[in-house]
Motif scaffolding. Sequence first.
Motif, PDB file in Angstrom:
ATOM      1  N   THR A  65      13.074   6.539 -37.621  1.00  0.00           N
ATOM      2  CA  THR A  65      13.149   6.375 -39.082  1.00  0.00           C
ATOM      3  C   THR A  65      11.829   5.806 -39.601  1.00  0.00           C
ATOM      4  O   THR A  65      11.298   6.269 -40.626  1.00  0.00           O
ATOM      5  CB  THR A  65      14.320   5.439 -39.452  1.00  0.00           C
ATOM      6  N   LYS A  66      11.295   4.832 -38.876  1.00  0.00           N
ATOM      7  CA  LYS A  66      10.039   4.196 -39.303  1.00  0.00           C
ATOM      8  C   LYS A  66       8.901   5.227 -39.305  1.00  0.00           C
ATOM      9  O   LYS A  66       8.152   5.342 -40.265  1.00  0.00           O
ATOM     10  CB  LYS A  66       9.726   3.044 -38.337  1.00  0.00           C
ATOM     11  N   LYS A  67       8.841   6.005 -38.228  1.00  0.00           N
ATOM     12  CA  LYS A  67       7.772   7.003 -38.092  1.00  0.00           C
ATOM     13  C   LYS A  67       7.907   8.085 -39.178  1.00  0.00           C
ATOM     14  O   LYS A  67       6.918   8.543 -39.754  1.00  0.00           O
ATOM     15  CB  LYS A  67       7.873   7.629 -36.689  1.00  0.00           C
ATOM     16  N   THR A  68       9.146   8.488 -39.446  1.00  0.00           N
ATOM     17  CA  THR A  68       9.375   9.512 -40.472  1.00  0.00           C
ATOM     18  C   THR A  68       8.979   8.968 -41.844  1.00  0.00           C
ATOM     19  O   THR A  68       8.326   9.656 -42.643  1.00  0.00           O
ATOM     20  CB  THR A  68      10.863   9.931 -40.480  1.00  0.00           C
ATOM     21  N   ALA A  69       9.372   7.713 -42.108  1.00  0.00           N
ATOM     22  CA  ALA A  69       9.037   7.092 -43.397  1.00  0.00           C
ATOM     23  C   ALA A  69       7.518   7.017 -43.557  1.00  0.00           C
ATOM     24  O   ALA A  69       6.975   7.343 -44.628  1.00  0.00           O
ATOM     25  CB  ALA A  69       9.672   5.709 -43.490  1.00  0.00           C
ATOM     26  N   GLU A  70       6.831   6.640 -42.493  1.00  0.00           N
ATOM     27  CA  GLU A  70       5.352   6.574 -42.534  1.00  0.00           C
ATOM     28  C   GLU A  70       4.776   7.943 -42.877  1.00  0.00           C
ATOM     29  O   GLU A  70       3.852   8.067 -43.662  1.00  0.00           O
ATOM     30  CB  GLU A  70       4.801   6.189 -41.156  1.00  0.00           C
ATOM     31  N   HIS A  71       5.348   8.963 -42.253  1.00  0.00           N
ATOM     32  CA  HIS A  71       4.889  10.341 -42.476  1.00  0.00           C
ATOM     33  C   HIS A  71       4.925  10.686 -43.980  1.00  0.00           C
ATOM     34  O   HIS A  71       4.068  11.398 -44.482  1.00  0.00           O
ATOM     35  CB  HIS A  71       5.785  11.288 -41.667  1.00  0.00           C
ATOM     36  N   PHE A  72       5.931  10.160 -44.675  1.00  0.00           N
ATOM     37  CA  PHE A  72       6.069  10.462 -46.107  1.00  0.00           C
ATOM     38  C   PHE A  72       5.498   9.366 -47.008  1.00  0.00           C
ATOM     39  O   PHE A  72       5.612   9.455 -48.234  1.00  0.00           O
ATOM     40  CB  PHE A  72       7.546  10.681 -46.463  1.00  0.00           C
ATOM     41  N   GLY A  73       4.933   8.324 -46.404  1.00  0.00           N
ATOM     42  CA  GLY A  73       4.380   7.221 -47.198  1.00  0.00           C
ATOM     43  C   GLY A  73       5.457   6.435 -47.924  1.00  0.00           C
ATOM     44  O   GLY A  73       5.260   5.969 -49.047  1.00  0.00           O
ATOM     45  N   LEU A 218      18.110  17.852 -35.740  1.00  0.00           N
ATOM     46  CA  LEU A 218      17.518  16.667 -36.377  1.00  0.00           C
ATOM     47  C   LEU A 218      17.104  17.008 -37.804  1.00  0.00           C
ATOM     48  O   LEU A 218      16.389  17.977 -38.049  1.00  0.00           O
ATOM     49  CB  LEU A 218      16.301  16.176 -35.570  1.00  0.00           C
ATOM     50  N   GLY A 219      17.601  16.206 -38.720  1.00  0.00           N
ATOM     51  CA  GLY A 219      17.257  16.385 -40.127  1.00  0.00           C
ATOM     52  C   GLY A 219      17.153  15.027 -40.771  1.00  0.00           C
ATOM     53  O   GLY A 219      17.278  13.989 -40.104  1.00  0.00           O
ATOM     54  N   MET A 220      16.954  15.009 -42.088  1.00  0.00           N
ATOM     55  CA  MET A 220      16.798  13.711 -42.752  1.00  0.00           C
ATOM     56  C   MET A 220      17.050  13.806 -44.241  1.00  0.00           C
ATOM     57  O   MET A 220      16.914  14.881 -44.852  1.00  0.00           O
ATOM     58  CB  MET A 220      15.385  13.191 -42.515  1.00  0.00           C
ATOM     59  N   GLY A 221      17.403  12.654 -44.802  1.00  0.00           N
ATOM     60  CA  GLY A 221      17.489  12.509 -46.245  1.00  0.00           C
ATOM     61  C   GLY A 221      16.440  11.512 -46.675  1.00  0.00           C
ATOM     62  O   GLY A 221      16.207  10.511 -45.991  1.00  0.00           O
ATOM     63  N   ILE A 222      15.794  11.797 -47.814  1.00  0.00           N
ATOM     64  CA  ILE A 222      14.744  10.927 -48.321  1.00  0.00           C
ATOM     65  C   ILE A 222      15.108  10.630 -49.777  1.00  0.00           C
ATOM     66  O   ILE A 222      15.263  11.547 -50.587  1.00  0.00           O
ATOM     67  CB  ILE A 222      13.374  11.651 -48.254  1.00  0.00           C
ATOM     68  N   GLY A 223      15.286   9.363 -50.096  1.00  0.00           N
ATOM     69  CA  GLY A 223      15.693   9.026 -51.460  1.00  0.00           C
ATOM     70  C   GLY A 223      15.475   7.559 -51.742  1.00  0.00           C
ATOM     71  O   GLY A 223      14.932   6.816 -50.903  1.00  0.00           O
ATOM     72  N   SER A 224      15.915   7.116 -52.925  1.00  0.00           N
ATOM     73  CA  SER A 224      15.780   5.696 -53.268  1.00  0.00           C
ATOM     74  C   SER A 224      16.606   4.864 -52.290  1.00  0.00           C
ATOM     75  O   SER A 224      17.544   5.367 -51.668  1.00  0.00           O
ATOM     76  CB  SER A 224      16.280   5.464 -54.698  1.00  0.00           C
ATOM     77  N   ALA A 249      14.028  10.889 -29.384  1.00  0.00           N
ATOM     78  CA  ALA A 249      12.772  10.843 -28.623  1.00  0.00           C
ATOM     79  C   ALA A 249      11.955  12.116 -28.870  1.00  0.00           C
ATOM     80  O   ALA A 249      10.734  12.073 -29.053  1.00  0.00           O
ATOM     81  CB  ALA A 249      13.077  10.687 -27.142  1.00  0.00           C
ATOM     82  N   ALA A 250      12.634  13.246 -28.901  1.00  0.00           N
ATOM     83  CA  ALA A 250      11.955  14.524 -29.161  1.00  0.00           C
ATOM     84  C   ALA A 250      11.346  14.524 -30.563  1.00  0.00           C
ATOM     85  O   ALA A 250      10.216  14.992 -30.777  1.00  0.00           O
ATOM     86  CB  ALA A 250      12.945  15.675 -29.016  1.00  0.00           C
ATOM     87  N   GLY A 251      12.067  13.974 -31.513  1.00  0.00           N
ATOM     88  CA  GLY A 251      11.584  13.904 -32.893  1.00  0.00           C
ATOM     89  C   GLY A 251      10.319  13.062 -32.986  1.00  0.00           C
ATOM     90  O   GLY A 251       9.354  13.440 -33.668  1.00  0.00           O
ATOM     91  N   LEU A 252      10.315  11.944 -32.292  1.00  0.00           N
ATOM     92  CA  LEU A 252       9.128  11.075 -32.308  1.00  0.00           C
ATOM     93  C   LEU A 252       7.924  11.803 -31.728  1.00  0.00           C
ATOM     94  O   LEU A 252       6.831  11.781 -32.312  1.00  0.00           O
ATOM     95  CB  LEU A 252       9.399   9.823 -31.471  1.00  0.00           C
ATOM     96  N   ALA A 253       8.138  12.468 -30.588  1.00  0.00           N
ATOM     97  CA  ALA A 253       7.029  13.194 -29.955  1.00  0.00           C
ATOM     98  C   ALA A 253       6.500  14.277 -30.900  1.00  0.00           C
ATOM     99  O   ALA A 253       5.290  14.521 -30.975  1.00  0.00           O
ATOM    100  CB  ALA A 253       7.489  13.807 -28.637  1.00  0.00           C
ATOM    101  N   THR A 254       7.382  14.907 -31.634  1.00  0.00           N
ATOM    102  CA  THR A 254       6.966  15.957 -32.577  1.00  0.00           C
ATOM    103  C   THR A 254       6.131  15.364 -33.716  1.00  0.00           C
ATOM    104  O   THR A 254       5.087  15.902 -34.085  1.00  0.00           O
ATOM    105  CB  THR A 254       8.206  16.677 -33.139  1.00  0.00           C
ATOM    106  N   LEU A 255       6.601  14.235 -34.254  1.00  0.00           N
ATOM    107  CA  LEU A 255       5.869  13.623 -35.370  1.00  0.00           C
ATOM    108  C   LEU A 255       4.505  13.089 -34.939  1.00  0.00           C
ATOM    109  O   LEU A 255       3.598  12.977 -35.753  1.00  0.00           O
ATOM    110  CB  LEU A 255       6.691  12.481 -35.980  1.00  0.00           C
ATOM    111  N   GLU A 256       4.391  12.786 -33.657  1.00  0.00           N
ATOM    112  CA  GLU A 256       3.107  12.284 -33.159  1.00  0.00           C
ATOM    113  C   GLU A 256       2.094  13.412 -32.992  1.00  0.00           C
ATOM    114  O   GLU A 256       0.949  13.163 -32.658  1.00  0.00           O
ATOM    115  CB  GLU A 256       3.317  11.559 -31.815  1.00  0.00           C
ATOM    116  N   ASN A 257       2.520  14.638 -33.179  1.00  0.00           N
ATOM    117  CA  ASN A 257       1.626  15.773 -32.982  1.00  0.00           C
ATOM    118  C   ASN A 257       1.636  16.695 -34.211  1.00  0.00           C
ATOM    119  O   ASN A 257       1.989  17.872 -34.125  1.00  0.00           O
ATOM    120  CB  ASN A 257       2.087  16.540 -31.727  1.00  0.00           C
TER     121      ASN A 257
END
Length: 359
Positions: A65-73, A218-224, A249-257
Amino acid sequence: MSNYIRPEFASLEPYVPGEQPAGKTYVKLNTNESPFPPAPGVRERAAKAAEGLNLYNDPDSRELTKKTAEHFGLSPECVLMTSGSDEILNFAFITFCGKDRPAVFPDVTYGFYKVFANVNLVPYEEIPVKDDLSIDYRDYLGIGKTIFIANPNAPTGKALPLNEIEEIVKSNPDNVVVIDEAYIDFGGESSVALVKKYDNVLVTQTFSKSRSMAGARLGMGIGSKELITSLNTVKFSMNPYNVNSMTAAAGLATLENPEYTAKNVAAIVKNREYTTEKLRELGFEVSDSSTNFVFAKHPEISGEEIYLSLREKGILVRHFTPQKIKDYNRISIGTREQMEALITALKEITEEYYEISDN
Ligand code: PMP
């Protein structure tokens, strides 16, 4: 149907996923998957996570979640990870719709919205798309219902500009507007920017398409923060451990690349332009797509006939039966070789058709 099923579900029509064939090997262009393997490192990281499968996974998927949030600022409180984006969409129907809070979506869109509404006993309205199958954003202004819009839309591949989405959001302050961005990496402008400005926008995205992880879910919701807190209440009432540790773990590896994802997206976009051009040369009507698929119709040969003839030749595409789109096929964009195989097959099919009609 069993007598025990609750009566409201006796006539429930479930979502019908695209075919996942066993046995025969097809050129598979029917479910908008990525033709490219998962990012380097994904397999190793998932295997490492598998060593700890005796323990429950982190129900908050904190690292991911932290890594995904960082990805979107954004801050992690604005992100909820789910089992595919289908799960966050279902959570949105459960959380933000109800008997007195109907849903609304276009009549030509992702078929699951209607199913989610039905299974959650949510009343819904379907707004007709325009003759060219595009969405008229003005139909949604001040509509006072929970709005679901896929942007870019499926199966049409057409996108609305961000300023039109913003108008919809602004004019419905008392309702949640869900923007399903399953295909956003292939074109169109993301509404994530609106999350920082409005508390009623929920953007959903997925790892299934551009990120080559459809089978990991793996999916996500982004909102307030407020929307995500409400969605979490529902999640923890239904499926607290919704993202398993191997997938996280797979999601993290993907976001790192991100370079790997970007390279694949560029290849798909290039193959999409190639396919669009070749289809048009063969006489197909194909509108410009902002996704990893094209929606194509032939002026004379029916959509079903094309679908069946391609299937016969070992190529799977997606055909839908609703009246408005029955002449079309949705064709996922794969590798250059896959698209060349498609074009060769369609050339044969169209030539055979004209030979037969000439005789
Ligand atoms: N939204 C749209 C518009 C889709 O086409 C799909 C894929 N079937 C999804 C959401 C769900 O994809 P996933 O659950 O794999 O993230």
